[in-house]
Enzyme design. Structure first.
Site, PDB file in Angstrom:
ATOM      1  N   GLY A 166       0.809  -1.215   0.000  1.00  0.00           N
ATOM      2  CA  GLY A 166       0.000   0.000   0.000  1.00  0.00           C
ATOM      3  C   GLY A 166       0.843   1.265   0.000  1.00  0.00           C
ATOM      4  N   ARG A 168      -5.218   1.272   9.595  1.00  0.00           N
ATOM      5  CA  ARG A 168      -5.829   0.969  10.900  1.00  0.00           C
ATOM      6  C   ARG A 168      -4.934   1.437  12.044  1.00  0.00           C
ATOM      7  NH1 ARG A 168      -6.388  -5.229  12.718  1.00  0.00           N
ATOM      8  NH2 ARG A 168      -4.159  -5.041  12.260  1.00  0.00           N
ATOM      9  N   ALA A 176      -5.558 -10.036   2.801  1.00  0.00           N
ATOM     10  CA  ALA A 176      -6.736 -10.708   2.251  1.00  0.00           C
ATOM     11  C   ALA A 176      -7.475 -11.459   3.356  1.00  0.00           C
ATOM     12  CB  ALA A 176      -6.303 -11.678   1.157  1.00  0.00           C
ATOM     13  N   ASN A 226      -4.679  -9.913  -2.468  1.00  0.00           N
ATOM     14  CA  ASN A 226      -4.836 -11.240  -3.062  1.00  0.00           C
ATOM     15  C   ASN A 226      -6.063 -11.928  -2.489  1.00  0.00           C
ATOM     16  OD1 ASN A 226      -2.689 -11.271  -4.838  1.00  0.00           O
ATOM     17  ND2 ASN A 226      -1.236 -12.012  -3.294  1.00  0.00           N
ATOM     18  N   SER A 229       0.423  -7.455  -9.263  1.00  0.00           N
ATOM     19  CA  SER A 229       1.637  -8.277  -9.139  1.00  0.00           C
ATOM     20  C   SER A 229       2.875  -7.428  -9.369  1.00  0.00           C
ATOM     21  CB  SER A 229       1.629  -9.428 -10.147  1.00  0.00           C
ATOM     22  OG  SER A 229       2.872 -10.131 -10.054  1.00  0.00           O
ATOM     23  N   LYS A 270      -5.320 -13.086 -11.409  1.00  0.00           N
ATOM     24  CA  LYS A 270      -4.150 -12.947 -10.515  1.00  0.00           C
ATOM     25  C   LYS A 270      -3.851 -14.286  -9.824  1.00  0.00           C
ATOM     26  CE  LYS A 270      -0.783 -11.379  -8.089  1.00  0.00           C
ATOM     27  NZ  LYS A 270      -0.798 -11.195  -6.689  1.00  0.00           N
ATOM     28  N   HIS A 273      -2.171 -16.425 -12.299  1.00  0.00           N
ATOM     29  CA  HIS A 273      -0.817 -15.859 -12.467  1.00  0.00           C
ATOM     30  C   HIS A 273       0.098 -16.410 -11.368  1.00  0.00           C
ATOM     31  CE1 HIS A 273       2.220 -13.020 -11.033  1.00  0.00           C
ATOM     32  NE2 HIS A 273       2.350 -12.571 -12.271  1.00  0.00           N
ATOM     33  N   ASN A 274      -0.375 -16.385 -10.142  1.00  0.00           N
ATOM     34  CA  ASN A 274       0.448 -16.870  -9.030  1.00  0.00           C
ATOM     35  C   ASN A 274       0.670 -18.375  -9.105  1.00  0.00           C
ATOM     36  OD1 ASN A 274       0.280 -14.212  -8.255  1.00  0.00           O
ATOM     37  ND2 ASN A 274      -0.157 -14.647  -6.116  1.00  0.00           N
ATOM     38  N   GLU A 322       3.323 -18.795 -11.494  1.00  0.00           N
ATOM     39  CA  GLU A 322       4.567 -18.357 -10.808  1.00  0.00           C
ATOM     40  C   GLU A 322       5.137 -19.512  -9.969  1.00  0.00           C
ATOM     41  OE1 GLU A 322       4.053 -14.535  -8.709  1.00  0.00           O
ATOM     42  OE2 GLU A 322       4.848 -15.526  -6.930  1.00  0.00           O
ATOM     43  N   TYR A 323       4.267 -20.207  -9.259  1.00  0.00           N
ATOM     44  CA  TYR A 323       4.696 -21.368  -8.465  1.00  0.00           C
ATOM     45  C   TYR A 323       5.377 -22.399  -9.369  1.00  0.00           C
ATOM     46  CZ  TYR A 323       2.245 -20.706  -3.933  1.00  0.00           C
ATOM     47  OH  TYR A 323       1.832 -20.298  -2.695  1.00  0.00           O
ATOM     48  N   ARG A 378       6.390 -27.654  -2.345  1.00  0.00           N
ATOM     49  CA  ARG A 378       6.501 -26.771  -1.164  1.00  0.00           C
ATOM     50  C   ARG A 378       6.012 -27.499   0.082  1.00  0.00           C
ATOM     51  NH1 ARG A 378       5.348 -20.453  -2.618  1.00  0.00           N
ATOM     52  NH2 ARG A 378       6.378 -20.427  -4.643  1.00  0.00           N
ATOM     53  N   ARG A 437     -14.468 -49.568 -13.084  1.00  0.00           N
ATOM     54  CA  ARG A 437     -15.566 -48.855 -12.412  1.00  0.00           C
ATOM     55  C   ARG A 437     -16.893 -49.566 -12.658  1.00  0.00           C
ATOM     56  NH1 ARG A 437     -16.610 -44.012 -14.413  1.00  0.00           N
ATOM     57  NH2 ARG A 437     -17.478 -43.176 -12.496  1.00  0.00           N
ATOM     58  N   HIS A 444     -20.940 -48.613 -12.979  1.00  0.00           N
ATOM     59  CA  HIS A 444     -20.942 -47.203 -13.390  1.00  0.00           C
ATOM     60  C   HIS A 444     -21.224 -47.023 -14.873  1.00  0.00           C
ATOM     61  CE1 HIS A 444     -19.805 -45.519  -9.557  1.00  0.00           C
ATOM     62  NE2 HIS A 444     -18.832 -46.413  -9.426  1.00  0.00           N
TER      63      HIS A 444
HETATM   64  P1  NBP Z   1      -0.256  -7.448   4.484  1.00  0.00           P
HETATM   65  O1  NBP Z   1      -0.907  -8.502   3.684  1.00  0.00           O
HETATM   66  O2  NBP Z   1       0.789  -7.827   5.456  1.00  0.00           O
HETATM   67  O3  NBP Z   1      -1.414  -6.649   5.262  1.00  0.00           O
HETATM   68  C1  NBP Z   1      -1.097  -5.650   6.177  1.00  0.00           C
HETATM   69  C2  NBP Z   1      -2.090  -4.527   6.069  1.00  0.00           C
HETATM   70  O4  NBP Z   1      -3.412  -4.993   6.371  1.00  0.00           O
HETATM   71  C3  NBP Z   1      -1.775  -3.439   7.105  1.00  0.00           C
HETATM   72  O5  NBP Z   1      -2.057  -2.187   6.549  1.00  0.00           O
HETATM   73  C4  NBP Z   1      -2.728  -3.804   8.239  1.00  0.00           C
HETATM   74  O6  NBP Z   1      -3.022  -2.720   9.086  1.00  0.00           O
HETATM   75  C5  NBP Z   1      -3.935  -4.175   7.432  1.00  0.00           C
HETATM   76  N1  NBP Z   1      -4.964  -4.859   8.239  1.00  0.00           N
HETATM   77  C6  NBP Z   1      -4.960  -6.066   8.832  1.00  0.00           C
HETATM   78 BR1  NBP Z   1      -3.551  -7.232   8.842  1.00  0.00          BR
HETATM   79  N2  NBP Z   1      -6.088  -6.340   9.482  1.00  0.00           N
HETATM   80  C7  NBP Z   1      -6.866  -5.263   9.308  1.00  0.00           C
HETATM   81  C8  NBP Z   1      -8.162  -4.930   9.743  1.00  0.00           C
HETATM   82  N3  NBP Z   1      -8.902  -5.788  10.451  1.00  0.00           N
HETATM   83  N4  NBP Z   1      -8.644  -3.729   9.411  1.00  0.00           N
HETATM   84  C9  NBP Z   1      -7.914  -2.858   8.688  1.00  0.00           C
HETATM   85  N5  NBP Z   1      -6.676  -3.118   8.229  1.00  0.00           N
HETATM   86  C10 NBP Z   1      -6.151  -4.312   8.541  1.00  0.00           C
HETATM   87  O7  NBP Z   1       0.324  -6.294   3.531  1.00  0.00           O
HETATM   88  P2  NBP Z   1       1.049  -6.358   2.106  1.00  0.00           P
HETATM   89  O8  NBP Z   1       2.136  -7.369   2.082  1.00  0.00           O
HETATM   90  O9  NBP Z   1       1.341  -4.946   1.779  1.00  0.00           O
HETATM   91  O10 NBP Z   1      -0.079  -6.897   1.134  1.00  0.00           O
HETATM   92  C11 NBP Z   1      -1.330  -6.264   0.962  1.00  0.00           C
HETATM   93  C12 NBP Z   1      -2.184  -7.094   0.047  1.00  0.00           C
HETATM   94  O11 NBP Z   1      -1.532  -7.185  -1.225  1.00  0.00           O
HETATM   95  C13 NBP Z   1      -2.389  -8.533   0.493  1.00  0.00           C
HETATM   96  O12 NBP Z   1      -3.643  -8.984   0.114  1.00  0.00           O
HETATM   97  C14 NBP Z   1      -1.322  -9.292  -0.250  1.00  0.00           C
HETATM   98  O13 NBP Z   1      -1.641 -10.653  -0.409  1.00  0.00           O
HETATM   99  C15 NBP Z   1      -1.317  -8.546  -1.575  1.00  0.00           C
HETATM  100  N6  NBP Z   1      -0.073  -8.630  -2.342  1.00  0.00           N
HETATM  101  C16 NBP Z   1       1.129  -8.616  -1.722  1.00  0.00           C
HETATM  102  C17 NBP Z   1       2.305  -8.662  -2.460  1.00  0.00           C
HETATM  103  C18 NBP Z   1       3.643  -8.638  -1.788  1.00  0.00           C
HETATM  104  O14 NBP Z   1       4.657  -8.810  -2.502  1.00  0.00           O
HETATM  105  N7  NBP Z   1       3.719  -8.409  -0.486  1.00  0.00           N
HETATM  106  C19 NBP Z   1       2.226  -8.696  -3.851  1.00  0.00           C
HETATM  107  C20 NBP Z   1       0.988  -8.669  -4.461  1.00  0.00           C
HETATM  108  C21 NBP Z   1      -0.154  -8.631  -3.692  1.00  0.00           C
HETATM  109  P3  NBP Z   1      -2.172  -2.496  10.441  1.00  0.00           P
HETATM  110  O15 NBP Z   1      -0.959  -1.727  10.013  1.00  0.00           O
HETATM  111  O16 NBP Z   1      -3.075  -1.731  11.289  1.00  0.00           O
HETATM  112  O17 NBP Z   1      -1.829  -3.849  10.982  1.00  0.00           O
END
Ligand code: NBP
Length: 467
Positions: free
Chosen positions: A15, A34, A77, A103, A129, A183, A186-187, A190-191, A288, A445, A451
């Site tokens: 983000g 949050r 997610a 995701n 991605s 997506k 895609h993943n 990727e695996y 894995r 079968r 069957h």
């Molecule tokens: P995370 O998947 O680690 O999520 C952390 C974020 O979620 C923080 O901002 C956290 O807030 C917030 N959060 C949680 Br945990 N529970 C919450 C709740 N109940 N209410 C509000 N906010 C909440 O972060 P990320 O690795 O940046 O990934 C974000 C998304 O993007 C995921 O779905 C991930 O699968 C996807 N994604 C990640 C990558 C990668 O390379 N990392 C690549 C592509 C997609 P907090 O700060 O208050 O705890």
């Protein structure tokens, strides 16, 4: 204060970088997280002096956005997405647009989009991605959702996406959960590609006794040819990295245990529902899973033995492995695309596979030179049922199949596990066979469960009293 063009909720690694990417491209961005500390850190750190509007309360966040409000969620997610939506919903006005960039599982996206659209809002499940660097510099973006509302978000999404010669790596995928489904697959792909690369590394290490530095040279060379891709490029970089503390290749010191975050597993779980075989992705998943049984494997290594012979392979085998890797990659993409094709039909996504190959060429983890011929194959024949039936790619697999067979034969002989290479050969050999031994399974079968079966020499359904 002017209202922001877009708002972003969730300031973890993805983000925060996406917000900076949007701001860098001239969009004013309101941000909310949050835990307020993260918002403060961004505002006072990397975001200082930028057109980022930090907010510390959801209502203040929503009020800070220009209508119709465009809100991008980048939270974990699962339940966190529902929690954020529950807070947001009472604050939104009809016509506002919510995009979930995480995701999320595609069935959750279907549920949420129904719920939000019924309340008069627009909802997008957006596959993103590219990891941290992609989020900042240009990811691959796969949006799916309300078609009519897409023009309202398209300028932002296409501007922040990676750019390739034939356009931005972002295109409307289809309705509902189309973006998250693409997506997910895609993943899965990727695996499979990562597993093939790991197996190539293992066979060169075990069969030729190559060091990490020698392997880095091999992958560096491979990256200059048809195998050129992000995953081969980073493999070269990983293999050449020396641990500053021990002066040893860091890769040799890393624990051999991998997890899986959900998307790869979901791909393997969904494919059987659609009746589509994706053995390379399945192989990567169990590769894995078995890695995670570290304690058991350590015990088993003391008791279970492999083949006695440990014949060294000839140096020319490096090129055989390269050809096998490329062939295995084609077969992995063929499975992923076949799954997308069926999902497109069964789930009503109406996906454009050529366009998907095009946007995967930049920003995302599976970007690869190989996507050029894949894009061309589906552009020339949008209804192509399987990439292996494309004259260029199928012809190449036909010509290179001996490399795949040699790698599998040698690996089996040496006792080196190569589940994804094995799966590639088995898929190819099954797909190219007009007749499989399933006639016997049908007879069995019918024997134990009545069957019934069909015959090849007459029409109708038959049952036999076998004894
Ligand atoms: P995370 O998947 O680690 O999520 C952390 C974020 O979620 C923080 O901002 C956290 O807030 C917030 N959060 C949680 Br945990 N529970 C919450 C709740 N109940 N209410 C509000 N906010 C909440 O972060 P990320 O690795 O940046 O990934 C974000 C998304 O993007 C995921 O779905 C991930 O699968 C996807 N994604 C990640 C990558 C990668 O390379 N990392 C690549 C592509 C997609 P907090 O700060 O208050 O705890």
């Amino acid at each position: 204060m002017d209202q922001s063009a877009i708002g972003l909720i969730g300031l973890a690694v993805m983000g925060e970088n996406l917000a900076l990417n949007m701001e860098h491209h001239g969009f004013s961005v309101s941000v909310y997280n949050r835990t307020a500390e993260r918002t403060r850190q961004l505002a006072e750190g990397r975001g200082r002096g930028k057109k980022l509007h930090p907010t510390y309360d959801m209502a203040e966040f929503v009020k800070s956005l220009a209508p119709p409000r465009r809100i991008f969620l980048m939270v974990q997610a699962g339940a966190p997405v529902d929690a954020v939506l529950a807070q947001l919903k009472p604050l939104l006005a009809p016509g506002d647009i919510v995009m979930d960039g995480g995701n999320s599982f595609y069935k959750d996206t279907n549920r949420r989009s129904k719920d939000l659209e019924a309340a008069g809002f627009h909802y997008f499940g957006v596959g993103v991605s590219g990891g941290e660097a992609g989020a900042l510099n240009g990811p691959c973006i796969m949006p799916g959702g309300t078609r009519e509302a897409y023009p309202l978000v398209e300028p932002i999404l296409t501007t922040i996406a990676a750019q390739v010669v034939d356009g931005p790596c972002c295109a409307y995928m289809g309705p509902g959960s189309a973006g998250h489904y693409v997506k997910m697959v895609h993943n899965g792909c990727e695996y499979a590609v990562m597993q093939l690369i790991a197996e190539a590394y293992d066979i060169l290490r075990g069969g030729l006794g190559m060091s990490a530095a020698q392997l880095a040279d091999v992958f560096g060379r491979w990256n200059e040819g048809e195998l050129s891709s992000y995953l081969i490029e980073i493999t070269q970089k990983v293999l050449s990295y020396v641990d500053p503390d021990t002066r040893q290749p860091l890769v040799d010191l890393i624990l051999d245990q991998a997890g899986q975050k959900g998307t790869g597993k979901w791909t393997s779980q969904d494919a059987p529902d659609l009746g589509i075989p994706i053995p390379n992705i399945d192989a990567a998943l169990w590769g894995r899973n078995i890695s995670a049984l570290k304690a058991e494997r350590v015990k088993a290594a003391d008791f279970l033995t492999g083949p006695a012979a440990s014949a060294r392979l000839d140096a020319s085998f490096v090129e055989v492995v390269r050809d096998a890797l490329y062939t295995g990659m084609i077969i992995s993409y063929a499975q992923a695309m076949a799954l997308l094709r069926t999902a497109s039909h069964d789930y009503g996504y109406d996906l454009n596979l050529s366009e998907i190959a095009r946007i995967w060429k930049g920003g995302c983890i599976i970007r690869a030179k190989l996507l050029d011929p894949i894009q061309a194959a589906f552009r020339g024949s949008p209804d192509l049922v399987n990439l292996l039936l494309d004259a260029e790619l199928g012809g190449l697999v036909n010509r290179r199949q001996s490399s795949l067979r040699q790698v599998v034969q040698q690996a089996v002989g040496l006792g080196i596990p190569t589940p994804a290479f094995n799966a590639s050969v088995a898929y190819f050999d099954s797909y190219r066979r007009a007749r499989l031994p399933v006639n016997l399974i049908q007879a069995q079968r019918d024997f134990f469960g009545a069957h019934t079966y069909q015959r090849i020499d007459r029409s109708g359904t038959f049952h036999t009293e076998w004894e």
